[in-house]
Design a protein around this motif. Structure first.
Motif, short mmCIF file in Angstrom:
data_model
loop_
_atom_site.label_atom_id
_atom_site.label_comp_id
_atom_site.label_asym_id
_atom_site.label_seq_id
_atom_site.Cartn_x
_atom_site.Cartn_y
_atom_site.Cartn_z
N GLN A 302 0.72 -1.14 -0.07
CA GLN A 302 0.01 -0.19 0.07
C GLN A 302 0.89 1.38 -0.12
N THR A 303 1.87 1.19 0.69
CA THR A 303 2.75 2.37 0.77
C THR A 303 3.37 2.57 -0.24
N SER A 304 3.93 1.78 -1.17
CA SER A 304 4.40 1.76 -2.72
C SER A 304 3.30 2.11 -3.61
N LYS A 305 2.12 1.73 -3.31
CA LYS A 305 1.17 2.13 -4.07
C LYS A 305 1.07 3.99 -4.07
N GLU A 306 1.05 4.21 -2.82
CA GLU A 306 0.89 5.58 -2.36
C GLU A 306 1.90 6.41 -2.78
N MET A 307 3.05 5.90 -2.76
CA MET A 307 4.45 6.68 -3.33
C MET A 307 4.31 6.81 -4.79
N LEU A 308 3.74 5.81 -5.54
CA LEU A 308 3.78 5.87 -7.06
C LEU A 308 2.57 7.03 -7.31
N ILE A 314 4.16 10.17 -13.70
CA ILE A 314 3.14 9.18 -14.01
C ILE A 314 1.82 9.94 -14.45
N PHE A 315 1.79 11.38 -14.44
CA PHE A 315 0.40 11.91 -15.05
C PHE A 315 0.89 12.95 -15.90
N ASN A 316 1.40 12.44 -16.94
CA ASN A 316 1.94 13.25 -17.97
C ASN A 316 0.95 13.86 -19.00
N ARG A 317 0.39 14.99 -19.21
CA ARG A 317 -0.57 15.47 -19.94
C ARG A 317 -0.53 14.97 -21.34
N SER A 318 0.67 15.04 -21.83
CA SER A 318 0.74 14.53 -23.26
C SER A 318 0.54 13.18 -23.42
N TYR A 319 0.68 12.08 -22.38
CA TYR A 319 0.23 10.65 -22.38
C TYR A 319 -1.24 10.79 -22.55
N LYS A 510 -4.82 1.57 -11.89
CA LYS A 510 -4.86 0.17 -11.57
C LYS A 510 -3.99 -0.38 -12.57
N ALA A 511 -3.61 0.12 -13.52
CA ALA A 511 -2.36 -0.93 -14.40
C ALA A 511 -0.93 -0.78 -13.50
N LEU A 512 -0.73 0.74 -13.02
CA LEU A 512 0.56 0.60 -12.49
C LEU A 512 0.24 -0.01 -11.35
#
Length: 544
Positions: A302-308, A314-319, A510-512
């Motif tokens: 859970q900590t790793s997910k929050e860190m992510l 990971i929220f690049n607009r161009s993506y 969810k994928a990440l």
């Protein structure tokens, strides 16, 4: 009394997160035998008392056994160890009792088979017809200090079987520590005890030995017999001592109230309950360690997910633009009735620039493949998870499994997992826009038609910029931009678009997270192997 024993505890097997699994298994087996012996002795009320001779190597147990039963059944030798298994001298009338719920494997032989050394995994029953020895049943045993582990294990089983322990020692062996543990164990489990100093040739020494053994046994009222060293067969002093010993054993074994058996039933009941409590504590500790590791793995994931999620990369607009804009353009073009008119306008404007522009007509674009993404934030979060597990899980057995079967995901595996998820998301996104295309109501299509006029006017009003047609592309994007905002509700199905974008973001997260979850599952697989589990005994018999 043992009314409703928690047998499920005796069917449990542990792997060793907090307790040695071999010692735990031995204790469970011994406790199960306590229960089986309790039931067997309680059921067979006419069963004679059982006297087991126990002692160290070379104390003369087999010679004493033969003398007590007045038959040369058990092999005697200066070679040690001589007795390899239990030998019980049982009257033929009682032989059948050893097949009705008796917990140990047995073999039955007649008294013609002699001399015998016994079987390491069975109790040998010698059937006899001597009516003067209906009770007790005498049992010879292997040495409790034997170098052969099977013999020692067998002697422990015979300890459980005994109603009375005849502890045999000698002037040469009385101080050996391992046999003396029998005295301590007898006191601990409430076993009835009688001490025999065999091969005695010094009365003063025997008195000193008596004092020491009484102190060790912790029972000052224990009976103590001395047997002189036998120098030749049928020596009077020796035979007289055997006679008095046998007489005493016959008297206590044939007591009308059967006090010896009643005391043994109480002893078995007490030992069983105490052992079950100890097993339950060890099992609870094992389960507690398992759950602690399980919770630690979950918290680390859970900590790793929050860190992510906290990583802006990971929220690049161009993506997201590259994911969704081609689909929006596709929806728009499908319902644009003025597309041919606008196409003519665009082509007319573009012709003057064809002579000067170095760029060629672009080929129609197809729906893109999943866009590339920098997975560094994912690998960083994953690395933190792996480091946390190795640092905080301090259970040696779990760490041993981690070393033997490393479950950590590498960069190649992470990239493969991510691409698989992205392909699935791209497929889902395409399906959602296909459904949107089919489900746009008529009134919304009129809005699209009106927007076509605005679009055309915007294109005509553009100023020419030398060097290419990029301003037109810019115009197209600027017209499409409102579709992703709260504006232009009357022009297009903005709510539906926002809903798709919302679900796209969730599926992307969810994928990440699924990569972290995949690592979590790899750790969990190892932990599952170490989980306490229920087992069933192979059968009702326990090999001696």
């Amino acid at each position: 009394m043992i009314s409703h024993p928690p047998t499920h505890i005796l069917d449990m097997k542990i792997k060793g997160l907090s307790t040695d699994p071999v010692l735990f298994r031995d204790q469970v087996n011994q406790t199960r035998q306590h229960l089986q012996l309790f039931k067997w002795k309680q059921r067979h009320t006419r069963l004679p008392n059982i006297v087991v001779l126990l002692g160290g190597t070379g104390t003369g147990k087999s010679t004493l056994f033969n003398a007590l039963i007045e038959n040369n059944i058990s092999a005697e030798s200066v070679k040690r160890p001589t007795t390899g298994g239990g030998i019980a001298y049982v009257h033929s009338d009682d032989i059948a009792l050893f097949s009705e719920g008796f917990p140990f494997a047995t073999e039955i032989l007649s008294s013609d088979h002699k001399p015998l050394s016994g079987h390491s995994q069975k109790l040998t029953l010698i059937s006899h017809e001597n009516s003067s020895l209906l009770s007790p049943i005498f049992v010879d045993s292997p040495d409790v200090d034997s170098l052969c582990l099977e013999n020692k294990y067998h002697a422990q089983k015979l300890f459980l079987l005994a109603d009375l322990i005849l502890f045999v020692t000698s002037c040469e062996k009385y101080a050996d520590q391992e046999p003396l543990e029998i005295l301590k164990q007898a006191k601990k489990e409430g076993k009835q005890l009688l001490i025999v100093l065999n091969k005695n040739d010094d009365d003063l020494l025997s008195k000193s030995i008596y004092d020491q053994l009484i102190t060790i046994s912790g029972t000052p009222d224990v009976h103590f017999f001395t047997i002189p060293r036998r120098k030749k067969p049928n020596e009077p002093d020796y035979m007289e001592s055997i006679f008095h010993l046998r007489k005493h054993l016959l008297e206590i074994s044939n007591n009308p109230k059967n006090i010896l058996r009643k005391q043994e039933i109480l002893s078995l009941s007490h030992s069983f309950k105490k052992s079950v409590t100890d097993i339950q504590i060890k099992l609870d500790n094992e389960i507690a360690v398992y759950k602690k590791i399980e919770q630690l793995l979950f918290d680390a994931a859970q900590t790793s997910k929050e860190m992510l999620l906290e990583s802006p990369a990971i929220f690049n607009r161009s993506y997201f633009d590259s994911c969704i804009k081609p689909h929006i353009k596709d929806v728009y073009s499908r319902h644009d009735l003025l597309a041919p008119v606008r196409q003519w306008v665009v082509e007319t404007l573009k012709k003057p620039f064809y002579l000067f522009s170095k760029t060629e007509n672009k080929q129609p674009k197809t729906l893109p493949l999943p866009p590339e993404m920098d997975l560094t934030p994912v690998l960083t979060a994953l690395g933190e998870y792996q480091y946390y597990v190795k640092k905080h899980v301090n259970t040696a057995l779990f760490l041993k499994y981690l070393q033997e079967q490393p479950p950590e995901l590498d960069a190649k595996t992470v990239n493969q997992l991510f691409q698989e998820k992205m392909i699935a998301i791209n497929r889902w996104l395409t399906e959602q826009f296909e459904k949107l295309n089919k489900g746009i109501p008529v009134q919304k299509r009129f809005g699209i038609h009106a927007l076509s006029l605005i679009w055309g006017a915007a294109i005509i009003g553009l100023e020419t910029i030398s060097g290419g047609l990029s301003p037109i592309e810019l115009a197209l994007d600027s017209i499409l931009a409102p579709y992703l905002t709260a504006g232009a509700t009357e022009l297009f199905v903005v709510n539906e678009l926002k809903n798709i974008v919302h679900h796209l973001r969730n599926q992307y997260i969810k994928a990440l997270h699924s990569i972290i979850e995949h690592q979590h599952q790899e750790y969990t697989k190892i932990l599952e192997v170490l989980k306490p589990e229920s087992i069933q005994p192979r059968n009702g018999l326990v090999l001696m």
